[in-house]
Design a protein around this motif. Sequence first.
Motif, mmCIF file in Angstrom:
data_model
loop_
_atom_site.group_PDB
_atom_site.id
_atom_site.type_symbol
_atom_site.label_atom_id
_atom_site.label_comp_id
_atom_site.label_asym_id
_atom_site.label_seq_id
_atom_site.Cartn_x
_atom_site.Cartn_y
_atom_site.Cartn_z
ATOM 1 N N MET A 1 -2.920 15.578 29.406
ATOM 2 C CA MET A 1 -3.888 15.722 28.339
ATOM 3 C C MET A 1 -4.670 14.419 28.248
ATOM 4 O O MET A 1 -4.103 13.339 28.295
ATOM 5 C CB MET A 1 -3.164 16.033 27.034
ATOM 6 C CG MET A 1 -4.076 16.216 25.858
ATOM 7 S SD MET A 1 -3.248 16.967 24.445
ATOM 8 C CE MET A 1 -3.473 18.671 24.865
ATOM 9 N N LYS A 2 -5.971 14.536 28.110
ATOM 10 C CA LYS A 2 -6.869 13.381 28.037
ATOM 11 C C LYS A 2 -7.470 13.279 26.631
ATOM 12 O O LYS A 2 -7.576 14.276 25.919
ATOM 13 C CB LYS A 2 -8.001 13.528 29.053
ATOM 14 C CG LYS A 2 -7.523 13.694 30.472
ATOM 15 C CD LYS A 2 -7.014 12.399 31.002
ATOM 16 C CE LYS A 2 -6.605 12.588 32.460
ATOM 17 N NZ LYS A 2 -5.576 11.718 32.868
ATOM 18 N N PRO A 3 -7.900 12.068 26.232
ATOM 19 C CA PRO A 3 -8.477 11.892 24.900
ATOM 20 C C PRO A 3 -9.718 12.746 24.649
ATOM 21 O O PRO A 3 -10.013 13.086 23.505
ATOM 22 C CB PRO A 3 -8.833 10.407 24.841
ATOM 23 C CG PRO A 3 -8.028 9.769 25.904
ATOM 24 C CD PRO A 3 -7.769 10.805 26.948
ATOM 25 N N ASP A 4 -10.445 13.103 25.704
ATOM 26 C CA ASP A 4 -11.660 13.908 25.530
ATOM 27 C C ASP A 4 -11.410 15.404 25.683
ATOM 28 O O ASP A 4 -12.348 16.194 25.715
ATOM 29 C CB ASP A 4 -12.749 13.445 26.495
ATOM 30 C CG ASP A 4 -12.333 13.563 27.952
ATOM 31 O OD1 ASP A 4 -11.132 13.783 28.230
ATOM 32 O OD2 ASP A 4 -13.212 13.418 28.824
ATOM 33 N N ASP A 5 -10.154 15.804 25.758
ATOM 34 C CA ASP A 5 -9.802 17.216 25.900
ATOM 35 C C ASP A 5 -10.244 17.979 24.653
ATOM 36 O O ASP A 5 -9.871 17.618 23.533
ATOM 37 C CB ASP A 5 -8.293 17.355 26.090
ATOM 38 C CG ASP A 5 -7.859 18.731 26.525
ATOM 39 O OD1 ASP A 5 -8.485 19.720 26.089
ATOM 40 O OD2 ASP A 5 -6.897 18.823 27.304
ATOM 41 N N PRO A 19 -4.702 17.409 11.383
ATOM 42 C CA PRO A 19 -4.979 17.012 12.762
ATOM 43 C C PRO A 19 -3.876 16.145 13.356
ATOM 44 O O PRO A 19 -3.152 15.447 12.630
ATOM 45 C CB PRO A 19 -6.293 16.242 12.660
ATOM 46 C CG PRO A 19 -6.374 15.791 11.252
ATOM 47 C CD PRO A 19 -5.637 16.809 10.432
ATOM 48 N N LEU A 20 -3.784 16.205 14.673
ATOM 49 C CA LEU A 20 -2.852 15.378 15.429
ATOM 50 C C LEU A 20 -3.658 14.379 16.257
ATOM 51 O O LEU A 20 -4.809 14.639 16.613
ATOM 52 C CB LEU A 20 -1.997 16.248 16.353
ATOM 53 C CG LEU A 20 -1.048 17.202 15.650
ATOM 54 C CD1 LEU A 20 -0.471 18.203 16.634
ATOM 55 C CD2 LEU A 20 0.065 16.434 14.956
ATOM 56 N N HIS A 21 -3.036 13.256 16.576
ATOM 57 C CA HIS A 21 -3.698 12.204 17.339
ATOM 58 C C HIS A 21 -2.945 11.978 18.639
ATOM 59 O O HIS A 21 -1.716 11.900 18.640
ATOM 60 C CB HIS A 21 -3.740 10.904 16.533
ATOM 61 C CG HIS A 21 -4.435 11.066 15.222
ATOM 62 N ND1 HIS A 21 -5.798 10.949 15.096
ATOM 63 C CD2 HIS A 21 -3.961 11.366 13.992
ATOM 64 C CE1 HIS A 21 -6.139 11.152 13.834
ATOM 65 N NE2 HIS A 21 -5.032 11.412 13.144
ATOM 66 N N LEU A 22 -3.693 11.844 19.732
ATOM 67 C CA LEU A 22 -3.098 11.581 21.030
ATOM 68 C C LEU A 22 -2.751 10.107 21.142
ATOM 69 O O LEU A 22 -3.576 9.242 20.836
ATOM 70 C CB LEU A 22 -4.072 11.972 22.143
ATOM 71 C CG LEU A 22 -3.587 11.773 23.576
ATOM 72 C CD1 LEU A 22 -2.386 12.672 23.863
ATOM 73 C CD2 LEU A 22 -4.711 12.054 24.547
ATOM 74 N N LEU A 29 1.640 13.640 20.816
ATOM 75 C CA LEU A 29 0.744 13.938 19.710
ATOM 76 C C LEU A 29 1.431 13.450 18.446
ATOM 77 O O LEU A 29 2.626 13.703 18.245
ATOM 78 C CB LEU A 29 0.450 15.434 19.648
ATOM 79 C CG LEU A 29 -0.353 15.947 20.837
ATOM 80 C CD1 LEU A 29 -0.373 17.459 20.849
ATOM 81 C CD2 LEU A 29 -1.767 15.400 20.806
ATOM 82 N N TYR A 30 0.674 12.768 17.608
ATOM 83 C CA TYR A 30 1.279 12.128 16.441
ATOM 84 C C TYR A 30 0.603 12.547 15.149
ATOM 85 O O TYR A 30 -0.620 12.631 15.063
ATOM 86 C CB TYR A 30 1.196 10.603 16.589
ATOM 87 C CG TYR A 30 1.951 9.869 15.517
ATOM 88 C CD1 TYR A 30 3.299 10.097 15.320
ATOM 89 C CD2 TYR A 30 1.306 8.964 14.694
ATOM 90 C CE1 TYR A 30 3.998 9.440 14.319
ATOM 91 C CE2 TYR A 30 1.997 8.293 13.694
ATOM 92 C CZ TYR A 30 3.340 8.545 13.520
ATOM 93 O OH TYR A 30 4.031 7.895 12.534
ATOM 94 N N ARG A 66 -1.683 2.252 18.589
ATOM 95 C CA ARG A 66 -1.977 2.796 19.916
ATOM 96 C C ARG A 66 -2.702 4.137 19.917
ATOM 97 O O ARG A 66 -3.023 4.675 20.960
ATOM 98 C CB ARG A 66 -0.670 2.939 20.704
ATOM 99 C CG ARG A 66 0.009 1.608 20.932
ATOM 100 C CD ARG A 66 1.183 1.694 21.864
ATOM 101 N NE ARG A 66 2.235 2.559 21.345
ATOM 102 C CZ ARG A 66 2.876 3.456 22.091
ATOM 103 N NH1 ARG A 66 2.599 3.614 23.347
ATOM 104 N NH2 ARG A 66 3.820 4.192 21.546
ATOM 105 N N MET A 67 -2.977 4.700 18.733
ATOM 106 C CA MET A 67 -3.616 6.009 18.668
ATOM 107 C C MET A 67 -5.015 5.971 19.260
ATOM 108 O O MET A 67 -5.774 5.038 19.020
ATOM 109 C CB MET A 67 -3.721 6.509 17.222
ATOM 110 C CG MET A 67 -2.449 7.078 16.719
ATOM 111 S SD MET A 67 -2.465 7.845 15.084
ATOM 112 C CE MET A 67 -3.916 7.345 14.291
ATOM 113 N N SER A 68 -5.337 7.020 20.033
ATOM 114 C CA SER A 68 -6.693 7.174 20.545
ATOM 115 C C SER A 68 -7.585 7.591 19.391
ATOM 116 O O SER A 68 -7.174 8.382 18.549
ATOM 117 C CB SER A 68 -6.734 8.242 21.627
ATOM 118 O OG SER A 68 -5.977 7.837 22.736
ATOM 119 N N PRO A 69 -8.815 7.061 19.345
ATOM 120 C CA PRO A 69 -9.706 7.417 18.227
ATOM 121 C C PRO A 69 -10.120 8.861 18.237
ATOM 122 O O PRO A 69 -10.062 9.547 19.182
ATOM 123 C CB PRO A 69 -10.912 6.517 18.422
ATOM 124 C CG PRO A 69 -10.815 5.952 19.775
ATOM 125 C CD PRO A 69 -9.424 6.164 20.259
#
Length: 69
Positions: A1-5, A19-22, A29-30, A66-69
């Motif tokens: 899974m990628k951040p832009d998925d 919502p969940l965060h990658l 997923l967090y 570390r969460m992706s925006p």
Amino acid sequence: MKPDDPLLQILACPLDKGPLHLVEPDEILYNPRLHRRYPVVDGIPQLLPSSGEQVSDDEHEDLLKRMSP
């Protein structure tokens, strides 16, 4: 899974429906609201409530950094 998925835009926590965060590179997923993480196995999010794990306060702080925006 990628951040832009595009799937990330519609995935939701099974408990609070938020919502969940990658988090990379762990590929989890967090949900920072409930301090719960869900694994991604072979690119497939495991979003059953029983698949989630509660994290400690220290791990929560680390995951927030570390969460992706």
